[in-house]
Design an enzyme around this catalytic site. Structure first.
Site, mmCIF file in Angstrom:
data_model
loop_
_atom_site.group_PDB
_atom_site.id
_atom_site.type_symbol
_atom_site.label_atom_id
_atom_site.label_comp_id
_atom_site.label_asym_id
_atom_site.label_seq_id
_atom_site.Cartn_x
_atom_site.Cartn_y
_atom_site.Cartn_z
ATOM 1 N N ARG A 39 0.874 -1.181 0.000
ATOM 2 C CA ARG A 39 0.000 0.000 0.000
ATOM 3 C C ARG A 39 0.903 1.220 0.000
ATOM 4 N NH1 ARG A 39 -5.365 1.525 3.426
ATOM 5 N NH2 ARG A 39 -6.104 -0.072 1.987
ATOM 6 N N HIS A 52 -7.471 0.686 -6.313
ATOM 7 C CA HIS A 52 -7.663 -0.139 -5.116
ATOM 8 C C HIS A 52 -8.342 -1.443 -5.549
ATOM 9 C CE1 HIS A 52 -7.907 -1.213 -1.041
ATOM 10 N NE2 HIS A 52 -8.759 -0.329 -0.577
ATOM 11 N N ASP A 87 -17.251 7.168 -1.381
ATOM 12 C CA ASP A 87 -15.958 7.086 -0.688
ATOM 13 C C ASP A 87 -15.642 8.495 -0.178
ATOM 14 O OD1 ASP A 87 -13.433 6.315 0.221
ATOM 15 O OD2 ASP A 87 -12.501 6.369 -1.764
ATOM 16 N N CYS A 89 -16.406 1.891 0.866
ATOM 17 C CA CYS A 89 -15.212 1.067 1.144
ATOM 18 C C CYS A 89 -14.756 1.218 2.590
ATOM 19 C CB CYS A 89 -14.103 1.432 0.180
ATOM 20 S SG CYS A 89 -13.638 3.163 0.232
ATOM 21 N N ARG A 97 -13.873 -8.390 2.182
ATOM 22 C CA ARG A 97 -12.458 -8.146 1.856
ATOM 23 C C ARG A 97 -11.641 -9.410 2.135
ATOM 24 N NH1 ARG A 97 -10.372 -3.072 1.731
ATOM 25 N NH2 ARG A 97 -8.662 -4.235 0.803
#
Ligand code: CP
Ligand code: NVA
Length: 301
Positions: A100, A127, A220, A260, A288
């Site tokens: 990340r 992402h 988001d 998210c 996830r």
């Protein structure tokens, strides 16, 4: 997908996406896999994370593997050791690396030099792991993807980019409503249009028109990690794009809401909508783990 990277959803074919999320559903339903037995995942995170960090870790444990949390501040890469050196060294110890960071190019450089599967766990550009879970959630809620419309409201950011590519691959119609100065990158939109076989891709600055009849309403944060300084400037520009009860009344009566996370209640989404019966965000967050478990099992072979 054995040995493959996941740097962007553009790395996947529609068939691979479908296979991956079918495996995710099987693993979630109780099938077990020891695909990561005697394997080690490295997590190299230059930005904060709750979901991605923990879901990757737990997924690896469930698959029989182990995780090392590589804090870049504690590593020589944080003092300027080049990526090409760090990548080759880490590849000598690890079996798979999730990164990340800010620049997509840095993740690409790691992948180029590492020679082990590298997974993009979020960059400024995209992402992909998030959208694997999103598509899994949509499939669970509606039984499939065909004929559905997802409306994304807010900033044309990393999540919007991956949604464009993921919806194109899955055949979900996507409408992206952003202020005109915050549209998704045109290169990504073009790529999504190339990937889409029949599904619709619409960009607009009209949040109400975009929400009309949609089955999935998605938002988001308005200022992503690294953009905190511009949060105050963004606030008034993005306010018309808030996901609230009035906007939800325009969507399909069976519409679900996705985010998210982390969410800023009262900014991009209201408390009432986030906590409503239409909100699937907790299922989405759990997914996830299931989606990434399938991803790890696939790349580790
Ligand atoms: N959605 C998401 O990636 O969350 P984290 O930043 O907590 O990993
Ligand atoms: N767009 C957000 C997503 C966080 C998961 C960010 O990059 O901060």
């Amino acid at each position: 997908m054995k040995g493959q990277n996941l740097l962007t959803l553009g790395d996947l074919s529609s068939g691979e996406l479908e296979t991956l999320l079918t495996l995710a559903q099987q693993l979630k339903a109780g099938d077990s896999s020891q695909a990561a037995k005697n394997r080690v995942l490295g997590l190299l995170f230059y930005k904060a994370s709750t979901r991605t960090r923990v879901s990757f870790s737990v997924a690896t444990y469930h698959l029989g593997g182990q995780v090392i949390d590589l804090n870049p501040q504690a590593m020589q890469v944080g003092r300027g050791e080049p990526i090409q050196d760090t990548a080759r060294v880490l590849a000598g110890y690890l079996d798979v690396l999730a990164i990340r960071t800010f620049a997509q190019e840095d993740i690409e450089a790691f992948a180029h030099y590492a020679g082990i599967p590298v997974i993009n766990a979020l960059s400024d550009l995209c992402h992909p792991c998030q959208v694997l879970a999103d598509l899994l959630t949509i499939k669970e809620c509606f039984g499939g993807w065909e004929g559905l419309t997802l409306t994304y409201l807010g900033d044309g950011n990393n999540v919007a980019h991956s949604l464009l590519l993921g919806c194109a691959l899955a055949g979900v119609n996507i409408r992206v409503a952003t202020p005109s100065d915050y549209q998704p990158q045109s290169a990504i939109v073009q790529q999504a249009k190339k990937l889409a076989s029949g599904s619709e891709i619409i960009l607009t600055d009209d949040p109400k028109a975009a929400a009309e009849g949609a089955q999935v309403i998605y938002t988001d944060v308005w200022a992503s990690m690294g953009q905190e300084d511009s949060a105050a400037t963004r606030l008034p520009v993005f306010t018309p794009y808030q996901v609230n009860e009035e906007l939800m009344r325009l969507a399909s009566t069976d519409a679900i809401v996705l985010h998210c996370l982390p969410a800023h209640r009262g900014e991009e989404i209201t408390e009432a909508v986030l906590e409503s019966y239409q909100s699937q965000v907790w299922r989405q967050a759990e997914n996830r783990m299931h989606a990434q478990k399938a991803l790890l099992a696939s790349v580790l072979g």
